[in-house]
Motif scaffolding. Structure first.
Motif, PDB file in Angstrom:
ATOM      1  N   PHE A  62       0.839  -1.188   0.000  1.00 20.04           N
ATOM      2  CA  PHE A  62       0.000   0.000   0.000  1.00 20.04           C
ATOM      3  C   PHE A  62       0.882   1.249   0.000  1.00 20.04           C
ATOM      4  O   PHE A  62       1.974   1.253   0.573  1.00 20.04           O
ATOM      5  N   GLU A  63       0.379   2.312  -0.630  1.00 20.85           N
ATOM      6  CA  GLU A  63       1.121   3.563  -0.705  1.00 20.85           C
ATOM      7  C   GLU A  63       0.225   4.734  -0.320  1.00 20.85           C
ATOM      8  O   GLU A  63      -1.003   4.658  -0.402  1.00 20.85           O
ATOM      9  N   ASN A  64       0.849   5.828   0.077  1.00 18.48           N
ATOM     10  CA  ASN A  64       0.123   7.051   0.398  1.00 18.48           C
ATOM     11  C   ASN A  64      -0.358   7.741  -0.880  1.00 18.48           C
ATOM     12  O   ASN A  64       0.158   7.485  -1.974  1.00 18.48           O
ATOM     13  N   MET A  65      -1.355   8.622  -0.729  1.00 16.70           N
ATOM     14  CA  MET A  65      -1.793   9.410  -1.871  1.00 16.70           C
ATOM     15  C   MET A  65      -0.696  10.390  -2.277  1.00 16.70           C
ATOM     16  O   MET A  65       0.198  10.714  -1.481  1.00 16.70           O
ATOM     17  N   ASP A  66      -0.733  10.836  -3.515  1.00 16.18           N
ATOM     18  CA  ASP A  66       0.282  11.775  -4.002  1.00 16.18           C
ATOM     19  C   ASP A  66       0.247  13.060  -3.186  1.00 16.18           C
ATOM     20  O   ASP A  66      -0.821  13.608  -2.903  1.00 16.18           O
ATOM     21  N   ASN A  67       1.416  13.517  -2.790  1.00  9.47           N
ATOM     22  CA  ASN A  67       1.536  14.756  -2.030  1.00  9.47           C
ATOM     23  C   ASN A  67       2.838  15.441  -2.451  1.00  9.47           C
ATOM     24  O   ASN A  67       3.907  15.121  -1.927  1.00  9.47           O
ATOM     25  N   PRO A  68       2.770  16.368  -3.401  1.00 14.05           N
ATOM     26  CA  PRO A  68       4.000  17.000  -3.908  1.00 14.05           C
ATOM     27  C   PRO A  68       4.735  17.825  -2.858  1.00 14.05           C
ATOM     28  O   PRO A  68       5.918  18.130  -3.034  1.00 14.05           O
ATOM     29  N   ASP A  69       4.055  18.170  -1.771  1.00 15.48           N
ATOM     30  CA  ASP A  69       4.675  19.014  -0.747  1.00 15.48           C
ATOM     31  C   ASP A  69       5.290  18.213   0.397  1.00 15.48           C
ATOM     32  O   ASP A  69       5.835  18.795   1.337  1.00 15.48           O
ATOM     33  N   VAL A  70       5.194  16.883   0.338  1.00 13.99           N
ATOM     34  CA  VAL A  70       5.691  16.082   1.451  1.00 13.99           C
ATOM     35  C   VAL A  70       7.211  16.190   1.548  1.00 13.99           C
ATOM     36  O   VAL A  70       7.921  16.202   0.540  1.00 13.99           O
ATOM     37  N   LEU A  71       7.702  16.288   2.775  1.00 13.30           N
ATOM     38  CA  LEU A  71       9.147  16.319   3.019  1.00 13.30           C
ATOM     39  C   LEU A  71       9.650  14.898   3.220  1.00 13.30           C
ATOM     40  O   LEU A  71       8.979  14.086   3.859  1.00 13.30           O
ATOM     41  N   PRO A  72      10.818  14.566   2.702  1.00 18.51           N
ATOM     42  CA  PRO A  72      11.307  13.183   2.801  1.00 18.51           C
ATOM     43  C   PRO A  72      11.800  12.840   4.197  1.00 18.51           C
ATOM     44  O   PRO A  72      12.325  13.700   4.920  1.00 18.51           O
ATOM     45  N   ASN A  73      11.636  11.574   4.561  1.00 20.11           N
ATOM     46  CA  ASN A  73      12.212  11.068   5.805  1.00 20.11           C
ATOM     47  C   ASN A  73      13.692  10.746   5.597  1.00 20.11           C
ATOM     48  O   ASN A  73      14.130  10.508   4.474  1.00 20.11           O
ATOM     49  N   GLN A  74      14.424  10.725   6.686  1.00 23.60           N
ATOM     50  CA  GLN A  74      15.810  10.267   6.624  1.00 23.60           C
ATOM     51  C   GLN A  74      15.841   8.754   6.419  1.00 23.60           C
ATOM     52  O   GLN A  74      14.834   8.060   6.576  1.00 23.60           O
ATOM     53  N   SER A  75      16.991   8.223   6.103  1.00 21.83           N
ATOM     54  CA  SER A  75      17.125   6.795   5.842  1.00 21.83           C
ATOM     55  C   SER A  75      16.939   5.980   7.116  1.00 21.83           C
ATOM     56  O   SER A  75      17.082   6.479   8.237  1.00 21.83           O
ATOM     57  N   THR A  76      16.629   4.703   6.918  1.00 26.63           N
ATOM     58  CA  THR A  76      16.495   3.775   8.043  1.00 26.63           C
ATOM     59  C   THR A  76      17.755   3.793   8.905  1.00 26.63           C
ATOM     60  O   THR A  76      17.679   3.838  10.136  1.00 26.63           O
TER      61      THR A  76
END
Length: 371
Positions: free
Chosen positions: A52-66
């Motif tokens: 499953f994936e989230n809906m498109d969000n062009p403003d989302v900020l990326p998380n850091q790596s695991t």
């Protein structure tokens, strides 16, 4: 003199590593990988490939790596993330619950995101966690700051139970195994049914819903609505189950529960579709600049509440477990200041406190002065 019974340096490091791993895997982003595709949900727009994936969000900020998140939990020293003073808990007795107006809707804070609801005389649970730790391990990981206001064994008969997603601080094996056949019906996002069946829940008692799908039980209407988060309980099952927020309608009143979510356009869509909410239980805690996509800052929680067109903002997801690097009281301090500035009605109930939806109340900043 050295204590001969004290753990060695290597033992202390192993314990710290285990605790850090448990904390990261219990809640934070990027802890799981994907392999295989045992169950498919191709009818769901959220299901792509095998996950499953989230809906498109062009403003989302990326998380850091695991790796960066995990190593930060291991090496960084936290400050004030666990209270030294006792968190106040108001004991909740069967007599108190029985005395609540059976024609009204009531919400009782159990801690973190766990709530007991009395909806026009019948009892419901949201993300109940009564276990001592939120972790894949019984001996390590985030431990509760306080005991629940009522023992699991003292709960009244439960008509319905709502789950937002399968992370350990929302789906607790100890709790579900005890309640398995004591709850009349469960409402869960896609994929979570198999989790519950493995914990002893009869499959015919479970309704599994996609975003925007609804169900009804004993006069209460439920709708699974979007959230921006992720799922997984091991190293190999990230995204295998869906996550959701929920709309609960009992009589003429609507209650919104955000579950866990980063800030995204879905809040505005939910507010437009449902026309506002009498009470909105909003995630407010466990945020960090390392994982901005999956948890909201207090500022974002307030904005999401305004998008939803809520009447009362009820702060959840704080004051029970140490899941991030902010102080334990920072979520409450910030949201109290923000809502005061914006003239928003805020609810920060004491653990065990009853809130009656639509009824005037005086909010108390119970955490102020506690260390």
């Amino acid at each position: 003199m050295t204590d001969p019974n004290a753990p060695s340096l290597s033992q202390r490091l192993r314990r710290r590593a285990t605790a850090a791993f448990a904390a990261a895997c219990a809640l934070l982003a990027g802890c799981s990988s994907n392999s295989g595709c045992e169950v498919r949900y191709d009818a769901s727009p959220q299901f792509k490939g095998c996950t499953f994936e989230n809906m498109d969000n062009p403003d989302v900020l990326p998380n850091q790596s695991t790796w960066k998140i995990w190593t930060r939990f291991f090496f960084e020293t936290k400050t004030d993330s666990v209270p030294t003073d006792a968190i106040p808990v108001k004991p909740l007795t069967p007599a108190v619950l029985a005395a609540l107006d059976a024609q009204a809707n009531h919400v009782v804070r159990l801690g973190h995101s766990s709530h007991l609801l009395k909806l026009r005389g019948k009892y419901w649970l949201i993300d109940p966690v009564f276990g001592e730790r939120v972790s894949p391990f019984s001996f390590a990981g985030p431990k509760r700051f306080h005991q629940p206001p009522i023992a699991l064994q003292d709960l009244p008969p439960i008509e319905g139970l709502i789950l937002s997603h399968d992370h350990y601080d929302h789906l607790d094996v100890y709790t579900i195994e005890y309640l398995a056949k004591r709850v009349q019906h469960y409402f869960v996002p896609l994929g979570v049914k198999a989790r519950l069946v493995a914990m002893g829940v009869p499959p015919e008692r479970i309704s599994e819903l996609d975003w925007w799908q609804g169900g009804e039980h004993d006069g209460v209407k439920l709708t699974a609505t979007p959230a921006q988060h992720f799922s997984g309980r091991s190293l190999t099952d990230r995204g295998r189950t869906l996550w959701a927020s929920w709309v609960v309608q009992s009589g003429e009143q609507r209650i919104f529960y955000s579950g866990d979510s980063g800030y995204f356009p879905g809040f505005k869509q939910i507010g437009e579709r449902f026309g506002g909410f009498d009470l909105a239980l909003m995630e407010n805690g466990a945020y960090d600049a390392y994982w901005p996509a999956v948890h909201m800052t207090p500022e974002q929680s307030v904005q999401a509440f305004e998008d939803l067109r809520g009447k009362v903002l009820y702060s959840v997801h704080n004051s029970t477990f140490d899941l991030a690097f902010h102080s334990w009281h920072d979520p409450l301090d910030r949201i109290a200041k923000l809502t005061q500035e914006r003239k928003i009605e805020l609810a920060t109930p004491v653990i065990g406190e009853v809130l009656t939806v639509g009824q005037a109340r005086t909010n108390v900043r119970w955490w102020e002065g506690l260390k």
